[in-house]
Scaffold this motif. Structure first.
Motif, PDB file in Angstrom:
ATOM      1  N   TYR B  75      46.107 -72.784  21.156  1.00 49.26           N
ATOM      2  CA  TYR B  75      45.099 -72.155  22.002  1.00 49.26           C
ATOM      3  C   TYR B  75      45.688 -71.695  23.340  1.00 49.26           C
ATOM      4  O   TYR B  75      45.322 -70.644  23.856  1.00 49.26           O
ATOM      5  CB  TYR B  75      43.905 -73.096  22.209  1.00 49.26           C
ATOM      6  CG  TYR B  75      42.769 -72.388  22.899  1.00 49.26           C
ATOM      7  CD1 TYR B  75      42.249 -71.224  22.349  1.00 49.26           C
ATOM      8  CD2 TYR B  75      42.258 -72.839  24.109  1.00 49.26           C
ATOM      9  CE1 TYR B  75      41.234 -70.521  22.992  1.00 49.26           C
ATOM     10  CE2 TYR B  75      41.246 -72.166  24.744  1.00 49.26           C
ATOM     11  CZ  TYR B  75      40.736 -71.001  24.186  1.00 49.26           C
ATOM     12  OH  TYR B  75      39.747 -70.303  24.837  1.00 49.26           O
ATOM     13  N   ARG B  76      46.624 -72.450  23.886  1.00 50.98           N
ATOM     14  CA  ARG B  76      47.213 -72.041  25.168  1.00 50.98           C
ATOM     15  C   ARG B  76      47.992 -70.732  25.024  1.00 50.98           C
ATOM     16  O   ARG B  76      48.197 -70.015  26.008  1.00 50.98           O
ATOM     17  CB  ARG B  76      48.118 -73.129  25.726  1.00 50.98           C
ATOM     18  CG  ARG B  76      49.412 -73.321  24.953  1.00 50.98           C
ATOM     19  CD  ARG B  76      50.235 -74.478  25.505  1.00 50.98           C
ATOM     20  NE  ARG B  76      50.764 -74.189  26.809  1.00 50.98           N
ATOM     21  CZ  ARG B  76      50.973 -75.064  27.769  1.00 50.98           C
ATOM     22  NH1 ARG B  76      50.685 -76.323  27.557  1.00 50.98           N
ATOM     23  NH2 ARG B  76      51.469 -74.722  28.912  1.00 50.98           N
ATOM     24  N   THR B  78      47.110 -68.159  23.283  1.00 49.33           N
ATOM     25  CA  THR B  78      46.270 -66.992  22.984  1.00 49.33           C
ATOM     26  C   THR B  78      46.402 -65.929  24.069  1.00 49.33           C
ATOM     27  O   THR B  78      46.683 -66.235  25.228  1.00 49.33           O
ATOM     28  CB  THR B  78      44.783 -67.397  22.879  1.00 49.33           C
ATOM     29  OG1 THR B  78      44.454 -68.235  24.000  1.00 49.33           O
ATOM     30  CG2 THR B  78      44.508 -68.158  21.598  1.00 49.33           C
ATOM     31  N   ARG B  83      41.134 -64.976  23.925  1.00 49.52           N
ATOM     32  CA  ARG B  83      40.237 -65.931  24.615  1.00 49.52           C
ATOM     33  C   ARG B  83      38.891 -65.287  24.916  1.00 49.52           C
ATOM     34  O   ARG B  83      37.845 -65.903  24.800  1.00 49.52           O
ATOM     35  CB  ARG B  83      40.868 -66.393  25.920  1.00 49.52           C
ATOM     36  CG  ARG B  83      41.799 -67.545  25.723  1.00 49.52           C
ATOM     37  CD  ARG B  83      42.319 -68.071  27.044  1.00 49.52           C
ATOM     38  NE  ARG B  83      43.686 -68.497  26.862  1.00 49.52           N
ATOM     39  CZ  ARG B  83      44.527 -68.778  27.834  1.00 49.52           C
ATOM     40  NH1 ARG B  83      44.119 -68.684  29.097  1.00 49.52           N
ATOM     41  NH2 ARG B  83      45.754 -69.161  27.587  1.00 49.52           N
ATOM     42  N   ALA B 134      38.711 -64.056  31.387  1.00 51.45           N
ATOM     43  CA  ALA B 134      39.840 -64.256  30.483  1.00 51.45           C
ATOM     44  C   ALA B 134      40.507 -62.920  30.161  1.00 51.45           C
ATOM     45  O   ALA B 134      41.736 -62.820  30.136  1.00 51.45           O
ATOM     46  CB  ALA B 134      39.367 -64.949  29.204  1.00 51.45           C
ATOM     47  N   PRO B 165      47.426 -73.678  31.230  1.00 52.76           N
ATOM     48  CA  PRO B 165      46.285 -74.601  31.054  1.00 52.76           C
ATOM     49  C   PRO B 165      46.735 -76.053  31.157  1.00 52.76           C
ATOM     50  O   PRO B 165      47.838 -76.402  30.742  1.00 52.76           O
ATOM     51  CB  PRO B 165      45.776 -74.276  29.642  1.00 52.76           C
ATOM     52  CG  PRO B 165      46.853 -73.486  28.976  1.00 52.76           C
ATOM     53  CD  PRO B 165      47.685 -72.858  30.050  1.00 52.76           C
ATOM     54  N   GLY B 195      42.273 -71.708  28.843  1.00 47.64           N
ATOM     55  CA  GLY B 195      43.188 -71.988  27.745  1.00 47.64           C
ATOM     56  C   GLY B 195      43.213 -73.446  27.320  1.00 47.64           C
ATOM     57  O   GLY B 195      44.152 -73.883  26.659  1.00 47.64           O
ATOM     58  N   CYS B 196      42.172 -74.197  27.694  1.00 47.57           N
ATOM     59  CA  CYS B 196      42.118 -75.619  27.378  1.00 47.57           C
ATOM     60  C   CYS B 196      41.105 -75.881  26.260  1.00 47.57           C
ATOM     61  O   CYS B 196      39.945 -75.485  26.391  1.00 47.57           O
ATOM     62  CB  CYS B 196      41.675 -76.426  28.603  1.00 47.57           C
ATOM     63  SG  CYS B 196      42.759 -76.240  30.018  1.00 47.57           S
ATOM     64  N   THR B 230      39.829 -76.679  18.717  1.00 44.19           N
ATOM     65  CA  THR B 230      39.609 -76.066  20.029  1.00 44.19           C
ATOM     66  C   THR B 230      38.326 -76.559  20.688  1.00 44.19           C
ATOM     67  O   THR B 230      38.207 -76.568  21.912  1.00 44.19           O
ATOM     68  CB  THR B 230      39.589 -74.527  19.875  1.00 44.19           C
ATOM     69  OG1 THR B 230      40.810 -74.101  19.256  1.00 44.19           O
ATOM     70  CG2 THR B 230      39.434 -73.827  21.211  1.00 44.19           C
ATOM     71  N   GLN B 508      43.956 -75.361  35.482  1.00 45.03           N
ATOM     72  CA  GLN B 508      45.279 -74.759  35.393  1.00 45.03           C
ATOM     73  C   GLN B 508      46.222 -75.406  36.398  1.00 45.03           C
ATOM     74  O   GLN B 508      45.788 -76.020  37.353  1.00 45.03           O
ATOM     75  CB  GLN B 508      45.191 -73.276  35.758  1.00 45.03           C
ATOM     76  CG  GLN B 508      44.146 -72.502  35.017  1.00 45.03           C
ATOM     77  CD  GLN B 508      44.225 -71.011  35.355  1.00 45.03           C
ATOM     78  OE1 GLN B 508      44.264 -70.201  34.474  1.00 45.03           O
ATOM     79  NE2 GLN B 508      44.274 -70.684  36.615  1.00 45.03           N
TER      80      GLN B 508
END
Lengths: 547, 547
Positions: B75-76, B78, B83, B134, B165, B195-196, B230, B508
């Motif tokens: 996910y980080r 992406t 996002r 995002a 993130p 991004g978390c 996620t 972040q």
């Protein structure tokens, strides 16, 4: 920071310039404390040098904090140009005292003259960087969401956001950078750029240097016509004095560079307050260096080992970014790296450390490490006399000795850990404590190295504030893109940096103004944008006149 | 948030939609916990409604956290577009379930349908705001300091900075906003934008609403092809379950909206970890309203008092921004304000509060306040039945009762304090705890009011995250310039906001890349700027394609 200083210190005791008076500087006034005395010690010989400093008592400390609190309202209201003028004047006043400052810092710290002269330049350069930051006003972070009176179902109010200074900041400088991370160092410069008055607790290892810088800053404050309480420098006895400063309700944030124990003690004081405050403590890091197989194959392993030992022993290893942990591949090339590093360490002679206390802590740390289960000490160098303990190198089995291997030993002590495959390397790095830096040595032309480096990057991002390739971490550029920070215990707050222009954001918080009448709005958020700021209007960034 | 809801709740028990299944959602899987059960209660009647929820045990919680940790790397990485697509899909999936969601939230919270329908729009609007954040990538904060190989005395390395993130985030939603500050509320939206991955601890006051939202989010995650880990939604028993979530080393930050005791408990857990983590707890605020003499003179004091009571009793006073403290001038006009406010309170009837526990805590708080030294209760309204305690108004002497007067009583309880001159007013405000908001009522045409307002502003900036004029604080716009935050105890971290686009920055931290080979650099900091980001190059901001 990267200047060579391989010549052992001369044994003659250097002198502190006669301009040092033995005073604190409280809101522009030179004050001799009445709660005991302190003498500086020449790091080179341990002899007492310079005048006697009178240490402040808590009432005298109170005067400094009260003056900072009184100055806060005036100082927070300064324009970008006014703050910038202060920071520039500070650089100029420090330069005016350059000769005395260099002599004093060399005497007190035992660091070579070239290194200290460089640090003066680093300090004034840093002040000018923050003068530019303050002048731009970008850190004010202005956002405007104009009113939408016709919006349905509900109108939108006029909303304006800017960042305001937190208030008076307490700064605790570092022993190893008597200028750049001390009285007028990065914490002080960034706090002043943010609009916060500063009270510096003078470091007992370099009181004369601190006094000279403080008097230069006080002249700068007076020259630009700001309240004297905007800056104070206080010398007091022991941890209680520092704790009282942090506990004072008028102090609103803390900057600290030093040991983990020291930083955590201040964090605890800050948390126990009626109003807890942020503490930015830069503390402890072993700065892992990952060596990939291609890097060893491309270079002679011995050359890489030599460079590693050079970085490890630079300035007696007394850098926060000292590479204390090398992760090398198991096998022949890795063995050659260890053997050569051991030879280089064995050939090295200890240099006098900054203070006897630091030298003792180093010796204790080396002994504890050597005695830990799973750790084998493979080489020690020679002592360089009293207070100049021998460099040391150990090899550790991560499975058994992870905890010992990741404890920072401040000084020229390194640990090598071998890894057999990428999975093991990733497991080690995922488990390591937070770090200021992480370094990768790799041959980017080598497909396997490149693939391994790609796999390492997100793990290193998670564990360190700065990632560097094919270099050594002991050099911290003062610029806009630098991060000198990282997850705990590298720092107490991973969301920031203590070096570089981003550091200004530590000492601010956002405030929103809703339907505040035009005549009362702060200039930063006024419609006509008198400061020419870059602003985000309805979410869209609009460059200002100075951007 | 500002819709009128003066009609008392009807006594008939509303139904939870049959689509509610009584499950947690762990990495896309609907999971029935095995550690006890929970039933929702209709706030309007106290009756149990809807299916039985099986509460998760700690092993089941571990599955959610493990899935979040596993998803974090994917996910980080992406892109801004990916996002943004997730956040937009979340808004769409929630809208697809709008009817069931509104019915369920009305049943569980007892809040009026119009208010809940508005909150659905607020929630989806918030998700779309963060989709825009995002997509812009502005929060990546990219800075490039290009290499200067020829610089003397030392070359400059190539330095690039971006924000990464923090990692999996635990979110604890609020009882009073079952949608906008809960499962897919501001904390979740901003953490995902950063991004978390997110693990939401479901609120026991609205488990069905939480489940429906969680299933919508899980559908969105699957639709855009992201790892199921996620997002998870976990219902568990008691404080231990939440503490275990915060203590988990794979969790890297916490978002919380709720009581001071609850927030501080999580702060303590987060601090005791091997690696302490940030906790963004929005907790306690009495939101002082300062009335200046001109405002009373211009308006009928009674009209101002009526508006004050309207804001105080809106939604049973169950807003973080409820104006619980009015500071009015001593004298005739101030007396008229107090008298009219008392009459309005006496005429008001309590509405059923969100939960029996909240109603009991309110009643205790009102009784404690009335019994405090220096406090006189001047009016109470009527009870509206069980769980619907009476509104209350007190007058306090600040000298004797400051502590009692600044304690938040969550609900429709107000305190009026009289001040006799500007100095006294400033002293009161300087001493007050940190606040989410501070309001000034003034006549800007009146020279004395304007001068007093000007003197108040810097003091209010120091004490509150949002300052508003001639309005009421119980409405929080979701935009770019909003600040819903403030000094302790309003929040546990004054440097942020929990509402508005700035909230993304909470999750972040900055990382610097030094001499990282071009082929290995993250896209955000690559030379060719593939994402069209706004970047700071050598300190100068350059607008990107999307800015």
């Amino acid at each position: 920071m990267t200047s060579a200083d391989s010549t052992p210190s001369t044994p003659s005791t250097p002198a502190v310039p006669t301009s040092v008076r033995g005073v604190s500087v409280v809101a522009g006034e030179e004050l001799t404390g009445t709660a005991g005395t302190l003498r500086a010690r020449a790091a080179a010989t341990g002899a007492e040098i310079g005048p006697e400093f009178g240490l402040l008592d808590l009432d005298q400390l109170d005067r400094a904090v009260a003056a900072a609190a009184d100055a806060a309202a005036t100082y927070r209201a300064t324009t970008p140009a006014e703050r910038s003028a202060l920071l520039t004047a500070m650089a100029e006043e420090i330069e005016a005292d350059r000769d005395d400052l260099v002599a004093c810092a060399v005497a007190e710290s035992g660091l070579p003259e070239g290194r200290i002269a460089g640090e003066v330049g680093r300090t004034t350069g840093q002040l000018r960087l923050f003068a530019g930051v303050a002048a731009s006003g970008d850190h004010l972070g202005v956002r405007l969401d104009p009113a939408l009176p016709e919006r349905t179902p509900l109108p939108r109010a006029d909303l304006r956001q800017r960042w305001v200074p937190l208030g008076p900041v307490a700064v605790f400088g570092a022993s190893n950078f008597p200028l750049a991370f001390s009285t007028a160092g990065g914490d002080t410069a960034s706090a002043l750029a943010a609009g916060c008055p500063v009270v510096v607790k003078g470091h007992p290892a370099h009181p004369g240097t601190g006094e000279l810088v403080a008097r230069a800053v006080a002249r700068a404050v007076a020259r630009v016509g700001l309240p004297a309480g905007t800056f104070s420098f206080v010398l007091g006895a022991g941890n209680e004095f520092g704790a009282a400063l942090v506990a004072d309700p008028r102090i609103k944030a803390v900057g600290f560079t030093g040991s983990r124990a020291g930083g955590l003690a201040l964090v605890d004081v800050a948390r126990a307050r009626r109003e807890p405050i942020p503490v930015y403590a830069e503390m402890s890091s072993v700065n892992p260096v990952v060596v990939l197989p291609g890097a060893l194959a491309r270079q002679d392993p011995a050359a890489l080992a030599q460079a590693f030992v050079g970085s490890l022993t630079l300035g007696s290893g007394q850098f926060c970014t000292n590479p204390g942990l090398a992760l090398v591949p198991a096998g022949e090339a890795g063995d050659a790296f260890v053997a050569e590093a051991g030879r280089r360490i064995a050939d090295a002679t200890g240099q006098r450390m900054l203070t006897p206390g630091i030298a003792e802590a180093y010796a204790r740390g080396v002994a504890d490490l050597a005695g830990a289960d799973g750790v084998e000490q493979v080489a020690t160098g020679s002592e360089g006399g009293e207070g100049a303990p021998a460099p040391a190198l150990s090899v550790a089995d991560w499975q058994r000795a992870a905890h010992a291997a990741e404890q920072e030993v401040f000084g020229a002590s390194g640990v090598v850990v071998r890894w057999s495959d990428l999975d093991e390397l990733l497991t080690i790095l995922r488990g390591v404590e937070g770090q200021l830096t992480a370094t990768v040595h790799c041959d980017v032309e080598d497909a396997q190295d490149a693939a391994q480096a790609r796999a390492l990057l997100p793990v290193l991002e998670d564990r360190a504030g700065r990632i560097l390739f094919n270099g050594w971490p002991t050099g911290v550029e003062v610029g806009h893109a630098m991060v000198h920070g990282g997850p705990f215990p590298a720092t107490s707050d991973s969301r920031t940096t203590s070096v570089g222009s981003l550091a200004v954001e530590r000492f601010q918080r956002p405030v929103c103004y809703q339907d505040v009448p035009a005549g009362l709005l702060p200039a930063a958020v006024a419609d006509d944008n008198p400061w020419g700021l870059t602003r985000r209007v309805d979410g869209v960034l609009e460059l200002g006149g100075r951007a």
